[in-house]
Design a protein around this motif. Structure first.
Motif, PDB file in Angstrom:
ATOM      1  N   ALA A  28       0.829  -1.206   0.000  1.00 29.87           N
ATOM      2  CA  ALA A  28       0.000   0.000   0.000  1.00 29.87           C
ATOM      3  C   ALA A  28       0.863   1.256   0.000  1.00 29.87           C
ATOM      4  CB  ALA A  28      -0.924  -0.002   1.209  1.00 29.87           C
ATOM      5  N   ALA A  29       1.952   1.245   0.766  1.00 25.53           N
ATOM      6  CA  ALA A  29       2.866   2.395   0.790  1.00 25.53           C
ATOM      7  C   ALA A  29       3.483   2.599  -0.587  1.00 25.53           C
ATOM      8  CB  ALA A  29       3.947   2.191   1.848  1.00 25.53           C
ATOM      9  N   GLN A  30       3.870   1.510  -1.231  1.00 24.20           N
ATOM     10  CA  GLN A  30       4.453   1.598  -2.574  1.00 24.20           C
ATOM     11  C   GLN A  30       3.440   2.178  -3.556  1.00 24.20           C
ATOM     12  OE1 GLN A  30       5.737  -2.117  -4.284  1.00 24.20           O
ATOM     13  NE2 GLN A  30       6.261  -1.187  -6.223  1.00 24.20           N
ATOM     14  N   ALA A  31       2.205   1.695  -3.516  1.00 25.91           N
ATOM     15  CA  ALA A  31       1.181   2.167  -4.448  1.00 25.91           C
ATOM     16  C   ALA A  31       0.830   3.631  -4.188  1.00 25.91           C
ATOM     17  CB  ALA A  31      -0.062   1.297  -4.330  1.00 25.91           C
ATOM     18  N   GLN A  32       0.694   4.000  -2.929  1.00 26.34           N
ATOM     19  CA  GLN A  32       0.305   5.364  -2.610  1.00 26.34           C
ATOM     20  C   GLN A  32       1.365   6.372  -3.052  1.00 26.34           C
ATOM     21  OE1 GLN A  32      -1.194   5.844   1.332  1.00 26.34           O
ATOM     22  NE2 GLN A  32      -1.294   8.060   1.195  1.00 26.34           N
ATOM     23  N   LEU A  33       2.633   5.984  -2.958  1.00 24.36           N
ATOM     24  CA  LEU A  33       3.716   6.882  -3.351  1.00 24.36           C
ATOM     25  C   LEU A  33       4.139   6.698  -4.809  1.00 24.36           C
ATOM     26  CD1 LEU A  33       5.863   6.583  -0.115  1.00 24.36           C
ATOM     27  CD2 LEU A  33       4.388   8.484  -0.788  1.00 24.36           C
ATOM     28  N   ALA A  34       3.508   5.738  -5.507  1.00 28.86           N
ATOM     29  CA  ALA A  34       3.825   5.427  -6.904  1.00 28.86           C
ATOM     30  C   ALA A  34       5.322   5.157  -7.081  1.00 28.86           C
ATOM     31  CB  ALA A  34       3.363   6.546  -7.830  1.00 28.86           C
ATOM     32  N   LEU A  35       5.850   4.293  -6.210  1.00 25.53           N
ATOM     33  CA  LEU A  35       7.272   3.964  -6.239  1.00 25.53           C
ATOM     34  C   LEU A  35       7.532   2.775  -7.152  1.00 25.53           C
ATOM     35  CD1 LEU A  35       8.020   4.104  -2.410  1.00 25.53           C
ATOM     36  CD2 LEU A  35       8.541   5.853  -4.114  1.00 25.53           C
TER      37      LEU A  35
END
Length: 83
Positions: A28-35
């Protein structure tokens, strides 16, 4: 060839850690930050190393001691702990 701006990486690291400490799972952190996946993997590794230790960085170090965990849970403490 493009290179990542060091300031962008530092900001991504801080934002990633804030999301993870806030309870967001790694995906979720990866998706939210578009990493991109390689950067997210590196940030997760750094996050895991600097946090409370053990396989789950969101679990406090004292969580190995059953009596202390029971006291913290009884007092309404960390939701990640289970008696």
């Amino acid at each position: 060839m493009t290179r990542a701006n060091p300031d962008d990486t530092i900001q991504a690291s801080a934002a990633y850690a804030a999301l993870r400490y806030g309870g967001a799972p790694p995906g979720a952190a990866q998706a939210q930050l578009a990493l991109p996946t390689p950067l997210a993997s590196r940030l997760e590794t750094m996050f895991s190393r600097r946090s409370g230790g053990g396989p789950d960085p969101m679990r406090p170090r004292f969580a190995r001691h059953a009596s202390h965990v029971a006291a913290v849970v009884a007092a309404g403490g960390y939701p990640a702990l289970k008696p």
